[in-house]
Enzyme design. Structure first.
Site, PDB file in Angstrom:
ATOM      1  N   ASP A 272       0.851  -1.180   0.000  1.00  0.00           N
ATOM      2  CA  ASP A 272       0.000   0.000   0.000  1.00  0.00           C
ATOM      3  C   ASP A 272       0.889   1.232   0.000  1.00  0.00           C
ATOM      4  O   ASP A 272       1.943   1.245   0.653  1.00  0.00           O
ATOM      5  CB  ASP A 272      -0.947   0.032   1.198  1.00  0.00           C
ATOM      6  CG  ASP A 272      -2.157   0.930   0.910  1.00  0.00           C
ATOM      7  OD1 ASP A 272      -3.154   0.415   0.373  1.00  0.00           O
ATOM      8  OD2 ASP A 272      -2.090   2.137   1.204  1.00  0.00           O
ATOM      9  N   ASP A 298       4.422   2.489  -3.750  1.00  0.00           N
ATOM     10  CA  ASP A 298       3.520   2.717  -4.865  1.00  0.00           C
ATOM     11  C   ASP A 298       3.593   1.488  -5.753  1.00  0.00           C
ATOM     12  O   ASP A 298       4.639   1.170  -6.321  1.00  0.00           O
ATOM     13  CB  ASP A 298       3.959   3.966  -5.624  1.00  0.00           C
ATOM     14  CG  ASP A 298       3.115   4.253  -6.865  1.00  0.00           C
ATOM     15  OD1 ASP A 298       2.224   3.435  -7.187  1.00  0.00           O
ATOM     16  OD2 ASP A 298       3.361   5.284  -7.517  1.00  0.00           O
ATOM     17  N   CYS A 370     -14.563   0.141  -6.160  1.00  0.00           N
ATOM     18  CA  CYS A 370     -15.851   0.345  -5.480  1.00  0.00           C
ATOM     19  C   CYS A 370     -16.548   1.546  -6.111  1.00  0.00           C
ATOM     20  O   CYS A 370     -17.214   2.318  -5.442  1.00  0.00           O
ATOM     21  CB  CYS A 370     -15.670   0.519  -3.973  1.00  0.00           C
ATOM     22  SG  CYS A 370     -14.585   1.862  -3.482  1.00  0.00           S
TER      23      CYS A 370
END
Length: 421
Positions: A272, A298, A370
């Protein structure tokens, strides 16, 4: 009550100045450590509700105030008071009295009559005010106009239902840790604890009513996790098996990472870009009795983290607009801008291009967002596949070609599973 009114109004003001609601609330909690759990809950409810219905509340307030309200503090205070009058169980007289008192603290004694008149007029003219508010899209749906127009472009007549669902309270779904017991066994534990729930076709458990995690049997010992039922599809779609080398490229907060580790004994790398959020992944894994290689990096900058050894499975839970989870994060409706969507799409392309390189031949990459906006979903994966003839879309995706629209069981997600030939 006066302090609750004041802090809720200040928090909404922080959000509307460009800060996420979670960050704004964290700031309030740090500054006001004396608040009780019930006071925090009341402030949070007012903030979430005001932002969820902000378009309607603004349209009502604009009718009640004959000229623009110069003070942002006073305007946000009146918005939060209108939310309470319309949606909360608080006694109307108390809402008005405390709001008027708080208005005097914000703007001086001379604003008392104005605040009182606005709120009393709302009580008298409620039906007409709401009808007039609903005559404009933002007042009717409580979304920014550009957001409404984008959904109409992507979904046509179905956009209205999507907008309406996004203003409901979200469901609370659970994922049982199969290393500690089956979903059926955990469902029995919920029933013994007096918590109503049912098992969905996906295997997720849907609570009849949301509860604090402290009430979930065995939560602290890792028997269960809170995870939207739509999000729980990722691990099964990737079909992880014992011994596989797996990458979760955008892992925080770690729900999908943990789910894959629960299902198989795999060599997991969890990346992350946010080192602080990565700590939360570690905490979640520790609670569940699981482990992974955690690295802050990254994911698109391969030289910074990749050892050159390919992965058999790669999960790209890409940063996105989060348009599919607005009922959990109503601030998103007002913080996002149209230009953000194309920026997210460009970032998603960059991630896909980089991470496709780490997939072994015959391996699979699952792209997830999402978001329900087409630009971040089908348009993104179709552009990528057009540049990579060796990328084959695999079938069996949920919803409409991988798009899950939010409903009473899950949030909005997009899934695309690609195999490298």
């Amino acid at each position: 009550m006066l302090q609750i009114q004041r802090l809720a109004a200040q928090t909404v003001a922080i959000v509307l100045s460009g800060t996420s609601l979670n960050v704004a609330l964290d700031s309030v909690w740090r500054r006001s450590r004396q608040l009780s759990a019930s006071e925090r809950g009341a402030i949070q409810d007012i903030c979430y509700g005001t932002l969820r219905h902000l378009g309607k509340l603004r349209a009502v307030l604009d009718q009640l105030a004959q000229k623009p309200i110069a003070s942002p503090e006073l305007r946000n205070l009146l918005l939060t008071a209108l939310y309470q009058l319309e949606y909360s169980k608080a006694a109307p007289y108390a809402v008005v009295d405390y709001a008027v008192e708080c208005a005097a603290q914000f703007g001086g004694e001379h604003v008392r009559p104005f605040a009182n008149a606005v709120l009393r007029n709302y009580q008298r003219r409620r039906d007409d005010l709401l009808a007039n508010a609903a005559s404009r899209d933002e007042g009717r749906y409580s979304y920014a106009v550009w957001w409404i127009e984008r959904l109409r472009r992507d979904f046509g007549p179905e956009a209205e239902r999507i907008l309406e669902v996004g203003n409901r309270h979200p469901p609370m779904a659970l994922r049982s840790n199969v290393r500690r017991g089956s979903a059926s066994e955990y469902l029995h534990r919920l029933q013994q604890a007096g918590l109503g729930a049912r098992r969905l076709d996906s295997g997720a458990l849907l609570l009849a009513h949301p509860v604090p995690v402290e009430r979930l049997p065995g939560f602290g010992e890792g028997a269960v996790s809170v995870q939207d039922s739509g999000a729980q599809l990722a691990a099964a779609l990737l079909d992880v098996r014992d011994g596989m080398r797996v990458l979760d490229a955008c892992a925080a907060p770690g729900g999908k990472t943990a789910h894959m580790l629960e299902l198989a004994d795999i060599d997991m790398t969890a990346l992350d870009a946010d080192a602080v959020r990565l700590q939360r992944v570690g905490s979640n894994l520790e609670r569940l009795g699981l482990s992974a290689r955690l690295q802050a990096a990254d994911a698109a900058a391969l030289d910074a983290w990749w050892d050159g050894k390919p992965f058999e499975r790669v999960l790209v839970d890409a940063p996105c607009s989060a348009s599919g989870v607005v009922r959990r994060h109503p601030d998103i409706k007002w913080l996002r801008r149209p230009s953000d969507i194309s920026e997210f799409a460009a970032r998603q392309q960059r991630l896909l291009e980089a991470l496709w390189k780490v997939v072994v031949r015959g391996g699979k990459l699952l792209y997830v967002t999402c978001s329900i906006f087409s630009e971040e979903n089908h348009e993104t994966t179709n552009r990528f596949a057009a540049r990579h003839p060796e990328a084959r879309f695999l079938g069996g995706m949920p919803g409409r070609d991988g798009l899950l629209l939010p409903d009473d069981e899950h949030d909005g997600f997009y899934y695309a599973l690609l195999q490298k030939e």
